[in-house]
Motif scaffolding. Structure first.
Motif, short mmCIF file in Angstrom:
data_model
loop_
_atom_site.label_atom_id
_atom_site.label_comp_id
_atom_site.label_asym_id
_atom_site.label_seq_id
_atom_site.Cartn_x
_atom_site.Cartn_y
_atom_site.Cartn_z
N ASP A 25 0.85 -1.18 0.00
CA ASP A 25 0.00 0.00 0.00
C ASP A 25 0.89 1.23 0.00
N SER A 26 0.43 2.28 -0.65
CA SER A 26 1.18 3.54 -0.63
C SER A 26 1.16 4.11 0.78
N GLN A 28 1.44 7.28 1.37
CA GLN A 28 0.58 8.46 1.21
C GLN A 28 -0.11 8.35 -0.15
N ARG A 29 -1.39 8.58 -0.19
CA ARG A 29 -2.16 8.42 -1.43
C ARG A 29 -1.50 9.18 -2.58
N GLY A 31 1.47 8.92 -3.57
CA GLY A 31 2.89 9.14 -3.36
C GLY A 31 3.75 8.04 -3.95
N ASP A 32 5.05 8.31 -4.05
CA ASP A 32 5.96 7.33 -4.63
C ASP A 32 6.65 6.45 -3.57
N THR A 34 6.02 3.29 -1.18
CA THR A 34 5.10 2.18 -0.96
C THR A 34 5.71 1.19 0.02
N LYS A 49 9.99 -0.39 2.92
CA LYS A 49 9.42 0.73 2.15
C LYS A 49 10.35 1.00 0.97
N HIS A 51 10.81 3.36 -2.82
CA HIS A 51 10.37 4.51 -3.62
C HIS A 51 9.82 4.00 -4.94
N TYR A 53 5.77 3.90 -7.02
CA TYR A 53 4.33 4.14 -6.99
C TYR A 53 3.65 2.78 -6.89
N SER A 54 2.42 2.74 -6.38
CA SER A 54 1.68 1.48 -6.28
C SER A 54 1.55 0.80 -7.63
N TYR A 78 -5.25 -1.82 0.57
CA TYR A 78 -3.98 -2.44 0.19
C TYR A 78 -4.21 -3.52 -0.87
#
Length: 86
Positions: A25-26, A28-29, A31-32, A34, A49, A51, A53-54, A78
């Motif tokens: 899941d990201s 932050q919505r 955001g890059d 995940t 985590k 870098h 995007y989803s 998610y």
């Protein structure tokens, strides 16, 4: 979190226990960043985590032979990924 090549880090993470279920899941919505977690059979729960995007994570997991979908519960955002048997 790591700043290495995210595809390489993801492949290494999955290679540790490829038959486990993965969720991502990201952070932050839109955001890059995940977070991907493994519910390990061999190892306990582990998360990293990256870098990505989803959409990139989704594509990378499919490339590694996983089927990814939203969970049955509509309140969850998610993605769940399970390896497709060969």
């Amino acid at each position: 979190m790591t700043d290495d090549n995210p595809d390489k880090v993801l492949r290494s993470f999955v290679a540790e226990d490829p038959d486990s279920k993965y969720t991502f899941d990201s952070v932050q919505r839109g955001g890059d960043l995940t977070e991907i977690c493994r519910e390990g059979k061999k190892l306990s729960r582990k998360c990293i985590k990256l870098h990505m995007y989803s959409t990139q994570m989704f594509q990378a997991m499919q490339t590694q032979g996983f089927y990814c979908a939203l969970p049955i519960d509509p309140t969850r955002t998610y993605m769940e990924c399970t390896r497709i048997p060969k």
